[in-house]
Design a protein around this motif. Structure first.
Motif, PDB file in Angstrom:
ATOM      1  N   GLU A 146     -49.617 -60.699  94.547  1.00 31.12           N
ATOM      2  CA  GLU A 146     -48.954 -61.604  93.447  1.00 31.12           C
ATOM      3  C   GLU A 146     -48.486 -60.819  92.316  1.00 31.12           C
ATOM      4  O   GLU A 146     -48.109 -61.339  91.370  1.00 31.12           O
ATOM      5  CB  GLU A 146     -50.122 -62.588  93.161  1.00 31.12           C
ATOM      6  CG  GLU A 146     -50.523 -63.443  94.350  1.00 31.12           C
ATOM      7  CD  GLU A 146     -51.782 -64.343  94.028  1.00 31.12           C
ATOM      8  OE1 GLU A 146     -52.191 -64.361  92.717  1.00 31.12           O
ATOM      9  OE2 GLU A 146     -52.137 -64.758  94.956  1.00 31.12           O
ATOM     10  N   GLU A 147     -48.850 -59.606  92.225  1.00 32.31           N
ATOM     11  CA  GLU A 147     -48.793 -58.704  90.944  1.00 32.31           C
ATOM     12  C   GLU A 147     -47.660 -57.932  91.076  1.00 32.31           C
ATOM     13  O   GLU A 147     -47.108 -57.482  92.117  1.00 32.31           O
ATOM     14  CB  GLU A 147     -50.113 -58.338  90.491  1.00 32.31           C
ATOM     15  CG  GLU A 147     -51.335 -59.293  90.265  1.00 32.31           C
ATOM     16  CD  GLU A 147     -52.595 -58.492  90.405  1.00 32.31           C
ATOM     17  OE1 GLU A 147     -52.605 -57.300  89.551  1.00 32.31           O
ATOM     18  OE2 GLU A 147     -53.515 -59.105  90.861  1.00 32.31           O
ATOM     19  N   ASP A 148     -47.573 -56.834  89.929  1.00 31.80           N
ATOM     20  CA  ASP A 148     -46.360 -55.800  90.095  1.00 31.80           C
ATOM     21  C   ASP A 148     -47.080 -54.586  90.968  1.00 31.80           C
ATOM     22  O   ASP A 148     -48.095 -54.482  91.075  1.00 31.80           O
ATOM     23  CB  ASP A 148     -46.674 -55.297  88.569  1.00 31.80           C
ATOM     24  CG  ASP A 148     -45.777 -53.902  88.525  1.00 31.80           C
ATOM     25  OD1 ASP A 148     -45.019 -53.532  89.659  1.00 31.80           O
ATOM     26  OD2 ASP A 148     -45.916 -53.502  87.235  1.00 31.80           O
ATOM     27  N   PRO A 149     -46.056 -53.946  91.879  1.00 32.41           N
ATOM     28  CA  PRO A 149     -46.447 -53.011  92.671  1.00 32.41           C
ATOM     29  C   PRO A 149     -47.289 -51.882  92.136  1.00 32.41           C
ATOM     30  O   PRO A 149     -48.098 -51.211  92.866  1.00 32.41           O
ATOM     31  CB  PRO A 149     -45.239 -52.557  93.293  1.00 32.41           C
ATOM     32  CG  PRO A 149     -44.082 -53.604  93.195  1.00 32.41           C
ATOM     33  CD  PRO A 149     -44.766 -54.190  91.780  1.00 32.41           C
ATOM     34  N   ALA A 150     -47.311 -51.578  90.973  1.00 38.86           N
ATOM     35  CA  ALA A 150     -48.264 -50.528  90.215  1.00 38.86           C
ATOM     36  C   ALA A 150     -49.369 -51.111  89.893  1.00 38.86           C
ATOM     37  O   ALA A 150     -50.094 -50.371  89.118  1.00 38.86           O
ATOM     38  CB  ALA A 150     -47.496 -50.071  88.785  1.00 38.86           C
ATOM     39  N   SER A 151     -49.914 -52.193  90.267  1.00 38.14           N
ATOM     40  CA  SER A 151     -51.021 -52.667  89.638  1.00 38.14           C
ATOM     41  C   SER A 151     -52.261 -52.702  90.628  1.00 38.14           C
ATOM     42  O   SER A 151     -52.273 -51.646  91.557  1.00 38.14           O
ATOM     43  CB  SER A 151     -50.789 -54.356  89.507  1.00 38.14           C
ATOM     44  OG  SER A 151     -50.401 -55.143  90.529  1.00 38.14           O
ATOM     45  N   ALA A 152     -53.105 -53.824  90.883  1.00 34.69           N
ATOM     46  CA  ALA A 152     -54.484 -53.492  91.535  1.00 34.69           C
ATOM     47  C   ALA A 152     -54.160 -53.297  93.128  1.00 34.69           C
ATOM     48  O   ALA A 152     -55.008 -52.612  93.611  1.00 34.69           O
ATOM     49  CB  ALA A 152     -55.078 -55.235  91.267  1.00 34.69           C
ATOM     50  N   LEU A 153     -53.181 -53.974  93.722  1.00 36.11           N
ATOM     51  CA  LEU A 153     -53.132 -53.506  95.249  1.00 36.11           C
ATOM     52  C   LEU A 153     -52.814 -51.989  95.256  1.00 36.11           C
ATOM     53  O   LEU A 153     -53.404 -51.479  96.181  1.00 36.11           O
ATOM     54  CB  LEU A 153     -51.893 -54.269  95.738  1.00 36.11           C
ATOM     55  CG  LEU A 153     -51.758 -53.983  97.201  1.00 36.11           C
ATOM     56  CD1 LEU A 153     -52.841 -54.360  98.114  1.00 36.11           C
ATOM     57  CD2 LEU A 153     -50.425 -54.645  97.801  1.00 36.11           C
ATOM     58  N   HIS A 154     -51.966 -51.397  94.408  1.00 33.98           N
ATOM     59  CA  HIS A 154     -51.651 -49.868  94.895  1.00 33.98           C
ATOM     60  C   HIS A 154     -52.952 -49.114  94.438  1.00 33.98           C
ATOM     61  O   HIS A 154     -53.097 -48.110  94.683  1.00 33.98           O
ATOM     62  CB  HIS A 154     -50.523 -49.581  93.918  1.00 33.98           C
ATOM     63  CG  HIS A 154     -49.291 -49.583  94.771  1.00 33.98           C
ATOM     64  ND1 HIS A 154     -48.949 -50.742  95.431  1.00 33.98           N
ATOM     65  CD2 HIS A 154     -48.203 -48.900  94.882  1.00 33.98           C
ATOM     66  CE1 HIS A 154     -47.455 -50.498  96.182  1.00 33.98           C
ATOM     67  NE2 HIS A 154     -47.406 -49.170  95.741  1.00 33.98           N
ATOM     68  N   ALA A 155     -53.636 -49.723  93.357  1.00 28.86           N
ATOM     69  CA  ALA A 155     -54.826 -49.080  92.761  1.00 28.86           C
ATOM     70  C   ALA A 155     -55.948 -48.952  93.981  1.00 28.86           C
ATOM     71  O   ALA A 155     -56.651 -47.991  94.146  1.00 28.86           O
ATOM     72  CB  ALA A 155     -55.455 -49.770  91.562  1.00 28.86           C
ATOM     73  N   ARG A 156     -55.930 -50.029  94.588  1.00 28.49           N
ATOM     74  CA  ARG A 156     -56.994 -50.109  95.870  1.00 28.49           C
ATOM     75  C   ARG A 156     -56.720 -49.164  96.864  1.00 28.49           C
ATOM     76  O   ARG A 156     -57.376 -48.405  97.348  1.00 28.49           O
ATOM     77  CB  ARG A 156     -57.050 -51.653  96.211  1.00 28.49           C
ATOM     78  CG  ARG A 156     -57.832 -52.277  95.138  1.00 28.49           C
ATOM     79  CD  ARG A 156     -58.406 -53.816  96.035  1.00 28.49           C
ATOM     80  NE  ARG A 156     -57.118 -54.521  96.188  1.00 28.49           N
ATOM     81  CZ  ARG A 156     -56.632 -55.719  95.262  1.00 28.49           C
ATOM     82  NH1 ARG A 156     -57.316 -55.600  94.066  1.00 28.49           N
ATOM     83  NH2 ARG A 156     -55.647 -56.250  95.814  1.00 28.49           N
ATOM     84  N   VAL A 157     -55.102 -49.171  97.181  1.00 29.73           N
ATOM     85  CA  VAL A 157     -54.834 -48.266  98.037  1.00 29.73           C
ATOM     86  C   VAL A 157     -54.943 -46.701  97.801  1.00 29.73           C
ATOM     87  O   VAL A 157     -55.435 -46.118  98.466  1.00 29.73           O
ATOM     88  CB  VAL A 157     -53.040 -48.511  98.349  1.00 29.73           C
ATOM     89  CG1 VAL A 157     -52.525 -47.322  99.297  1.00 29.73           C
ATOM     90  CG2 VAL A 157     -53.013 -49.756  99.166  1.00 29.73           C
ATOM     91  N   ARG A 158     -54.824 -46.452  96.393  1.00 28.05           N
ATOM     92  CA  ARG A 158     -54.743 -45.042  96.235  1.00 28.05           C
ATOM     93  C   ARG A 158     -56.633 -44.820  96.349  1.00 28.05           C
ATOM     94  O   ARG A 158     -56.752 -43.395  96.507  1.00 28.05           O
ATOM     95  CB  ARG A 158     -54.573 -44.918  94.509  1.00 28.05           C
ATOM     96  CG  ARG A 158     -53.148 -44.839  94.412  1.00 28.05           C
ATOM     97  CD  ARG A 158     -52.807 -45.129  92.763  1.00 28.05           C
ATOM     98  NE  ARG A 158     -51.369 -44.782  92.565  1.00 28.05           N
ATOM     99  CZ  ARG A 158     -50.939 -43.407  92.447  1.00 28.05           C
ATOM    100  NH1 ARG A 158     -51.787 -42.478  92.265  1.00 28.05           N
ATOM    101  NH2 ARG A 158     -49.686 -43.199  92.117  1.00 28.05           N
TER     102      ARG A 158
END
Length: 187
Positions: A137-149
């Protein structure tokens, strides 16, 4: 002899898939442009150049160590190893793509199969950035990418591969450490 689809329906899918995947791992290494020495890896197009370079590294790791790679995804992303090895057999699916699909799914609380299906339906020209947009639901540089990182840092640690974090990875690691310290003040 029964056709492969019949074997899969009758419970031999795991063994057959594993045998085909192991036989194909060699072919994958020989036919994938990224596997040839000196070739430039295929871009993964996550919208994050640092992450794309790591996924290219994972392509090479999965080619050299398919069993360890499949074990990682089975143990930490919850994806059966036969599925992982079978995915590597599919045209256009390298180790980095399989890793990203499965760990992005975990970060988005989806299934790896649903992410693989979304990428397949999006077509061969779809980027991971476009596919990921459908799972957050958020910007690609946000929580989802942080969890993937963070999952990437954990995979590299388990594989004993040094990882030079960029600024976004450093921030994600710091936030995780702070969160753990707050949850367990005795640390």
């Amino acid at each position: 002899m029964r056709p492969a689809s019949s074997l899969l329906r009758h419970g031999f899918g795991g063994m057959l898939g594993l045998a085909l995947a192991l036989a194909g791992a060699t072919a994958f290494a020989q036919t994938t442009p990224a596997a040839a020495e000196g070739d430039t890896p295929r871009p993964h197009a996550t919208g994050d150049a640092w992450l794309d370079r790591r996924l290219a590294d994972i392509d090479a790791y999965a080619t050299r160590h398919p069993d360890a790679f499949a074990d990682e995804l089975e143990r930490y992303a919850g994806v059966p190893r036969a599925y992982v090895l079978g995915l590597l057999e599919q045209p256009g699916w390298g180790g980095g793509d399989a890793w990203f699909a499965c760990f992005m799914a975990r970060a988005a609380m989806a299934t790896c199969r649903s992410v693989v299906r979304a990428r397949t339906l999006a077509g061969p020209d779809a980027t991971w950035e476009q596919v990921a947009a459908g799972f957050q639901e958020e910007d690609p540089a946000s929580a989802l990418h942080a969890r993937v990182r963070l999952a990437l840092a954990d995979s590299y640690r388990r594989w004993a591969i040094p990882l030079q974090p960029d600024a976004a990875m450093s921030r994600a690691l710091e936030r995780r450490e702070r969160s753990r310290a707050e949850a367990d003040p005795a640390r």
